[in-house]
Scaffold this motif. Sequence first.
Motif, PDB file in Angstrom:
ATOM      1  N   GLY A  69       0.764  -1.292   0.069  1.00  0.00           N
ATOM      2  CA  GLY A  69       0.100   0.074   0.173  1.00  0.00           C
ATOM      3  C   GLY A  69       1.037   1.260  -0.152  1.00  0.00           C
ATOM      4  N   ILE A 124       2.392   1.859  -3.490  1.00  0.00           N
ATOM      5  CA  ILE A 124       1.272   2.273  -4.413  1.00  0.00           C
ATOM      6  C   ILE A 124       1.297   3.946  -4.304  1.00  0.00           C
ATOM      7  CG2 ILE A 124      -1.048   1.995  -5.007  1.00  0.00           C
ATOM      8  CD1 ILE A 124      -0.897  -0.878  -4.262  1.00  0.00           C
ATOM      9  N   PHE A 162      -5.976  -4.558  -3.361  1.00  0.00           N
ATOM     10  CA  PHE A 162      -5.639  -3.608  -4.462  1.00  0.00           C
ATOM     11  C   PHE A 162      -6.073  -4.113  -5.843  1.00  0.00           C
ATOM     12  CE2 PHE A 162      -2.151  -3.916  -1.330  1.00  0.00           C
ATOM     13  CZ  PHE A 162      -2.495  -2.604  -0.682  1.00  0.00           C
ATOM     14  N   VAL A 218      -4.372  -2.879  -9.182  1.00  0.00           N
ATOM     15  CA  VAL A 218      -2.870  -2.459  -9.349  1.00  0.00           C
ATOM     16  C   VAL A 218      -2.118  -3.335 -10.313  1.00  0.00           C
ATOM     17  CG1 VAL A 218      -1.955  -3.763  -7.617  1.00  0.00           C
ATOM     18  CG2 VAL A 218      -1.069  -1.495  -7.943  1.00  0.00           C
TER      19      VAL A 218
END
Length: 369
Positions: A151, A154, A181, A184
């Motif tokens: 996280g 990202i 996610f 992603v």
Amino acid sequence: MIIKEINIRKMKMMMKHPFTTSFGTFQEKEFMLLEVKDELGNTGWGESVAFQTPWYTEETLGTSLHIIQDFLIPLVLGNEIEHPDEVTELFNAIRRNNMAKSTVEGAIWDLYAKRNKMTLAQALGGDLDKIEVGVSVGIEKNVADLVERVGGFIKEGYKRIKVKIKPGYDVEVIRELRMNFPDVPLMADANSAYTLEDIDLLKQLDEFNLMMIEQPFASDDIIDHAIIQKELTTPICLDESIHSLEDTRKAIELGSCKIINIKIGRVGGLTEAKKIHDYCLAQGIPVWCGGMLESGIGRAHNVALTTLPNFILPGDTSSSSRYWEEDVITPEVIAIDGYITVPTGYGIGYEPNIEAMDRYTVEEMNFKA
Ligand SMILES: O=C(O)CCC(=O)C1=CC=C[C@@H](O)[C@@H]1C(=O)O
Ligand SMILES: [Mg+2]
């Protein structure tokens, strides 16, 4: 140019965060930096990416130093070299030991570019002014830690996330990441931790829309990879199995992968890396630039290589600060929103930070023509 002098520094640097793969953990990183000087006083820098242990490939820091000192330096020291491609030819008589070869060859590429007042990217034929990059995340103690770490990356804007998998830390880990996610760009690297017997398990990964699965099978295999590639919709990417253009040709002809990870050290240098890149471009096979937890010198070489047109997938070249409290170049490599600006200075384009290097140097060796 005449290679007048070569300096080797054995380095030891602590990584900020341990990096664990299916084959082991790295935190204290020992490696080598190599500097070449020509008759005009120009200098070029290379980095040995061999690890202390022969877990990733058979080479180690120790074998690399032995090959460089006893076999490679005698082939270049005092010699006139017109172009770095000649170095690859000179080194052809020596089998494999690609990371050792790449250390010397990379320094000579940097020297060549500086001497000819070009960036290393230009010398290689690249013309991007920024490159798209991702990040490679090691195995964490538990999935919650991994989700938190991913996280964070990202949020920093990295263009793709690579995570490591191993038996017992695979389908459920990826499921959890996908739940957190969903969109992603995500991929998994197994570092050879599986065999054909795991084919049904690996097929379960197809449901997560991964960009690719990297090197599920043995480090010297292309046959079983061809078998699994036919069974999977997710592309297979080869890393450890690829040491040369010839390995690349055979893997692609056999259908062992749909993507190639090019690591300069693993393939013996920038000349071979460029040949693999050009071949893959002609075959319609995308490539990306893998990382070896390098310091800034090695990272700078990766940045330059990634400016070639077929590096269409984000690589592992992330910010210096992701690895080190202090890097050995100025400025440090910085990825902003998943892009690294390609430096415009001659050669690798980053200045070696000698004071910082001195702090992490444990031994120096000097060779003069
Ligand atoms: O951030 C980087 O430099 C990439 C790190 C990385 O993923 C790897 C480094 C070294 C050995 C491997 O575990 C691995 C890889 O296989 O690509
Ligand atoms: Mg890999």
